[in-house]
Scaffold this active site. Structure first.
Site, short mmCIF file in Angstrom:
data_model
loop_
_atom_site.label_atom_id
_atom_site.label_comp_id
_atom_site.label_asym_id
_atom_site.label_seq_id
_atom_site.Cartn_x
_atom_site.Cartn_y
_atom_site.Cartn_z
N LEU A 70 1.12 4.81 1.16
CA LEU A 70 0.58 5.45 2.07
C LEU A 70 0.26 7.10 1.76
CD1 LEU A 70 2.85 4.34 5.11
CD2 LEU A 70 0.47 3.59 4.48
N GLU A 103 14.04 2.88 -1.14
CA GLU A 103 15.37 2.24 -1.47
C GLU A 103 14.79 1.89 -3.13
OE1 GLU A 103 17.85 2.20 2.34
OE2 GLU A 103 16.98 0.26 1.78
N ARG A 120 0.58 -1.26 -0.23
CA ARG A 120 0.01 0.07 -0.01
C ARG A 120 0.84 1.12 0.00
NH1 ARG A 120 -4.49 -0.37 4.30
NH2 ARG A 120 -5.40 -1.19 2.68
N GLY A 166 8.05 -0.49 1.87
CA GLY A 166 8.91 0.70 1.73
C GLY A 166 9.15 0.78 0.22
N VAL A 167 9.30 2.14 -0.11
CA VAL A 167 9.86 2.42 -1.59
C VAL A 167 11.08 3.23 -1.71
CG1 VAL A 167 7.27 2.37 -2.50
CG2 VAL A 167 8.32 4.40 -1.51
#
Lengths: 734, 316
Positions: free
Chosen positions: A619, A694, A617, A691-692
């Site tokens: 955010l 990295e 997802r 996470g995105v």
């Protein structure tokens, strides 16, 4: 809250605030100069002095003597504190190199003194007057030369240094199509905008430190160890951070120097690391040499895949884990990976944005492009064919979600991949034009994270956690999470971060910050909801928090009334069960790049970039996009210009400022597009996010290398991909 | 930064006499290079003479049909001047290829000529450097030398001159006007203005102590197609690996100066004479005496190819 089972439906799924493209709530403070960064605190108790750090002039050896008499007599100087004065100190647990104290020199520009004066200029002037006598020792500074002495490391960042499945050697030998190539990536510097800086103020035996830290609790503990005091005696604050990229994960010398100097003069002291000190004083992404072997059948199925990586670090350090993605990214029954570590006497090698995967994919994704060409296959099709929905080293263990192929397909369609021609087949004026693709991959890491939320009588919800915002948007997504959980508009939420008096969070690093810290806030909000419901006599499971009210059946109470004059507080954190062991949690993407290479000069300029990301997802699509385009930009630097040049005689990074270490400028960055796949991963967290930050860097540089090959027909395997490496292979123009 | 005395001169004569009576004096104009060097203690003047108020900020026609560029004309103003853009566009192009908009707004014509090398060893006061500390040795030789000079070097120094503007001025045969402390004036052809490193790399120009640049004169326009081609690893805000300033006439003859290869703007008469024969012959003539390092040998090839690009652009 222990997160042990996949998340079911929860209030976040309403996505009224979470997932919305909300602008940064701290944006106004930043653009109006009101967000205070570490060096901008001017109001500690007492007038502060300036400390100027002095770095070692040698790479290895000992200090015999420091003559600080002249410096001590210089105008405005209050004190010179040397590494000999403070003596040997216990090193914090997160650093490999010691930061200050004792006579041993482990690397160039290691802090050896801090000169404290009334003004910055006086301190800097006096710093040049120190006379330091060294006993220099020979060191090892060349990875290439040290490679043969590299050993299997005991610790590879919590992973096995070697893995092996099936019979790699046999399968590779008998494969119909094979590739066996060597690649290299250079040392890289974080080069974040804000230099490391600290202001230290003592009150008796208690220390307050304003600093620039990604990980408040790690710093606090390691600073306490180095100072030899109780952790509880330190208050550490870092509410705004001008970028980190891993360079501020671990305690740095500015904090230690400021603390010792402030103690020595009985006044607060401010210390910033000068830019030319940063490359050699702090940490960097270590260089790698990588060997990749891939064997496949003629129809493109990988039967053998092997990835070995050599890197160097100071004694006691860790390898750059450049093989990690190869353990998980592509199918293949027979596989091996291995990491070897050489001892080098350069500055400490450590985490920089996407450690492991960033340099690993720089090599692997060129190898995949080469392999596709050998097979006569389209590189998108070759990757898709070798997709796996199971952890290929543990075929019983599924990925929670894995949509690499979807990213590749959508990206190919949006980018116009079908128009890609054969190498050196497309020109515009003097430019040779080419397209490249690479897969993006980065694991989803989970760290515990806690928060405290308080709803007051005015209906304002205040969130407190020691989470940091390193420019990523933490303030905003945390506000969104709390607003969603309590059914409030985001402007009713105040967020306070980066203060060691708040509950300990995951901090910012490893692209774990967003998912983990919001999950901690989620847990705290669950507690608050329970407290509110209990106060009203509601069954909390059935209470609905919406539109500023809490409702049960046809009874609705405004939240402000519900908490009363005292207000109510919820505090909790998230801890993680074994879902990341039973399942593999990773993020995926596809990078597409178009470059132009000047046929005369070999200059490469990026023309277009697209990233498609499948990362759970999202955010906040605005802040997430900023993360990804920033990472893509970093990948451009990594591909084309960034290299800490090692002087192998004297043992240091020579180009240690932003004139010599070239990061991309605006003119280097063209149109960038980012697409997020619709996803929500119930295995990752109650937020169903990953996470995105990295992921956006992983693979970009290889996509550029592959685009250069498509443009020029020149295959470059050694970064950075500068013109001097290809000039002799470009078409004759004279 | 050492404490220093700061005084402002309001006329050329005053500036020259202040300099004559203070052997440690340095002039400061835009300060875009000097201030950096002072912060790093590479330059430690005890006395700064601010010359931003001496005038000399006009671009005027000369009797022989050329232009006289005041020493204090800012790089931005010079690049934008209509006459420069029309008749000396190689200069305009070179200027905008350098630095950034903010720096060009501050940087002056004279200061640009006097900027110092960006050799990283020059900038690191822990390292030997004959330019910074005469006699201490050259760290770049045998070290990180990818950006360094390939021609006109010495055993003492392989640094390059970083200016773009000066390369174009060398191609245009500009002349530097000066006034000395005793009031005498002279004109120095730009070819003789900068020096090769030899045994004294710390002496970078033939200016005498206290000698003050008042203007740079451009001869009458020579026509032809003007090209400035700067090659660098990133698209902007970087010093040249190699640059070529060329003025090419319709018959293919012309002249060219090369940046990024020497301690001064590099121009060779014999190479100009070979220009009509093409980039390869001309580049080889220009770099006949080159002594590259392993790391910067590529510049020989790059000069040829960059000149090729410039000639192609001139033709096109």
């Amino acid at each position: 809250m222990k997160f042990e089972k996949p998340a079911e439906m929860n209030p976040i799924d309403r996505m009224k605030v979470v997932g919305q493209p909300i602008r940064r709530i701290d944006g106004e403070l930043k653009v109006s100069g009101q967000a205070k960064y570490a060096y901008e605190w001017h109001d500690p108790a007492g007038r502060y002095a300036y400390g100027y750090p002095v770095g070692s002039a040698i790479a290895k050896g000992h200090i015999l003597a420091i003559d600080s008499e002249a410096a001590q007599r210089a105008p405005g100087v209050l004190k010179v504190v040397t590494t000999l004065d403070v003596g040997d100190r216990e090193k914090g647990k997160f650093n490999t190199a010691k930061l200050f104290g004792g006579s041993e020199i482990q690397h160039y520009h290691q802090a050896v003194a801090v000169v404290v004066a009334e003004t910055f200029e006086q301190a800097r002037d006096a710093a040049a007057l120190l006379k330091i006598e060294y006993a220099e020792e020979a060191g090892s500074f060349s990875l290439k030369e040290a490679k043969s002495s590299a050993v299997k490391p005991k610790d590879a960042g919590g992973s096995e240094p070697d893995t092996s499945v099936g019979d790699f050697t046999g399968a590779f030998r008998s494969a119909e199509v094979t590739l066996d190539e060597e690649y290299s990536t250079p040392d890289q510097s974080h080069s974040m905008m804000e230099p490391h800086a600290s202001l230290a103020a003592w009150d008796g035996d208690e220390l307050t430190l304003w600093t620039s830290s990604q990980m408040i609790d790690w710093w606090r503990g390691d600073l306490a160890t180095t100072l030899g005091i109780d952790k509880e005696k330190i208050t550490l604050m870092s509410p705004f951070i001008g970028g980190g990229f891993g360079g501020k994960l671990f305690l740095r010398a500015d904090a230690v120097l400021a603390a010792f100097a402030a103690k020595a003069i009985g006044r607060p002291v401010k210390v910033a690391l000068p830019r030319p000190l940063m490359a050699n004083n702090t940490t960097h992404r270590p260089a790698t040499i990588q060997r990749i072997r891939i064997g496949a059948s003629k129809d493109g199925k990988i039967s053998a895949i092997g990835h070995e990586s050599w890197s160097g670090d100071l004694a006691g350090g860790q390898p750059e884990a450049a093989v990690m993605q190869t353990r998980l990214l592509y199918a293949g029954k027979n596989r091996m990976t291995a990491m070897r570590l050489a001892t080098l006497n350069l500055a400490e090698g450590n985490a920089m944005r996407a450690p492991g995967e960033a340099p690993g994919l720089m090599a692997l994704e060129i190898a995949m492009d080469e392999m596709a060409e050998k097979l006569g296959m389209d590189p998108v099709a070759f990757r898709k064919l070798n997709d796996t929905q199971m952890d290929p080293e543990n075929p019983e263990r599924p990925f929670t979600q894995r949509n690499l192929n979807g990213c590749l397909d959508l990206g190919a369609e949006r980018f116009g991949w079908k128009n890609r021609g054969k190498p050196r087949s497309r020109t515009e004026g003097n430019m040779l034009i080419g397209m490249g693709v690479a897969a993006a991959f980065r694991n989803n890491l989970l760290l515990p994270s806690a928060a405290r939320v308080r709803l007051d009588q005015s209906g304002t919800l205040t969130v407190e956690t020691d989470m940091t915002d390193i420019g990523t948007g933490s303030y905003t997504i945390i506000a969104q999470t709390a607003a969603e959980m309590l059914g409030l508009p985001i402007n009713r939420v105040a967020v306070h971060l980066g203060d060691s008096r708040f509950p300990v969070s995951a901090g910012s690093g490893g692209q774990f910050g967003a998912n983990c810290s919001t999950s901690g806030v989620y847990a705290a909000c669950v507690k608050l909801r329970e407290a509110i419901a209990a106060k009203l006599g509601f069954n909390s499971a059935d209470a609905v928090f919406e539109d500023g009210q809490v409702r049960l059946g046809n009874r609705a109470v405004p939240l402000a009334d519900a908490v009363g004059t005292e207000g109510l507080t919820g505090e909790d954190g998230v801890e993680w069960g074994d879902l990341s062991e039973t399942h593999q949690q990773s993020t995926f993407g596809a990078h597409f790049v178009e470059v132009g290479v000047d046929r005369f000069t070999g200059e490469t300029r990026i023309r277009r970039m697209l990233a498609v990301c499948a990362a759970g997802r999202i955010l906040n699509p605005v802040t997430a996009r900023s993360q990804v385009i920033g990472a893509m930009t970093m990948g451009v630097g990594g591909a084309l210009t960034e290299e800490l040049a090692v002087d192998e005689r004297r043992g240091f990074f020579v180009n240690h400022d932003l004139a010599g270490y070239e990061v991309p400028v605006h003119a280097d960055i063209p149109h960038q597009e980012v697409i997020f796949m619709e996803e929500a991963d119930p295995y990752s967290s109650p937020m169903k996010a990953k996470g995105v930050g990295e992921l956006g860097l992983c693979g970009v540089s290889a996509a550029i290398a592959n685009a250069i090959y498509n443009a020029t027909g020149v295959r470059l395997r050694h970064y950075p991909l500068t013109l001097d490496k290809m000039l002799h292979q470009l078409p004759d123009v004279a | 930064m050492k404490a220093f005395t700061y005084e402002r001169a309001t006329s050329v004569e005053q500036a020259a006499s202040m300099a004559a009576s203070n052997p440690d004096a340095r002039f400061i104009a835009g300060g875009t290079n000097l201030l950096d060097l002072m912060k790093l203690q590479i330059e430690t003047p005890l006395y700064l003479i601010d010359i931003n108020h001496v005038g000399l900020d006009k671009i005027e026609p000369t009797d022989d049909g050329g232009l006289r560029i005041g020493a204090m004309v800012r790089n931005t103003a010079l690049a934008a001047d209509e006459r420069v853009r029309r008749d000396y566009s190689v200069l305009s192009r070179a200027l905008v290829a350098g630095a950034s908009g903010q720096l060009r707004n501050k940087a002056t014509t004279a200061g640009n000529l006097l900027q110092r090398t960006r050799c990283p060893y020059f900038y690191d006061t822990n390292q030997p450097c004959n330019k910074r500390q005469p006699g201490s040795g050259c760290s770049a030789i045998g070290g990180f030398s990818r950006q360094h000079a390939v021609v006109g070097t010495s055993e003492a120094c392989i640094a390059t001159h970083p200016s773009d503007m000066a390369i174009a001025m060398r191609a245009l045969d500009a002349k530097v006007e000066t006034v000395k402390g005793d009031g005498t004036r002279r004109t120095i052809p730009i070819a003789d203005f900068h020096r090769l490193p030899g045994d004294t790399p710390h002496i970078e120009t033939n200016l005498e102590r206290g000698e003050f640049i008042t203007a740079v004169n451009l001869p009458a326009p020579i026509g032809g197609k003007h090209v400035y081609r700067k090659v660098r690893d990133r698209a902007s805000y970087a010093f040249a690996l190699v640059s070529v300033a060329a003025v090419v006439q319709p018959d293919g003859t012309g002249r060219f100066a090369i940046g990024g290869v020497a301690h001064k703007p590099w121009r060779v008469d014999a190479a100009d004479a070979r220009l009509k024969a093409g980039a390869r012959e001309a580049a080889r003539a220009a770099l006949a005496d080159a002594r590259p390092t392993e790391q910067n040998r590529y510049k020989l090839d790059l000069v040829e190819r960059t000149l090729g690009a410039a000639l192609a652009e001139a033709k096109g």
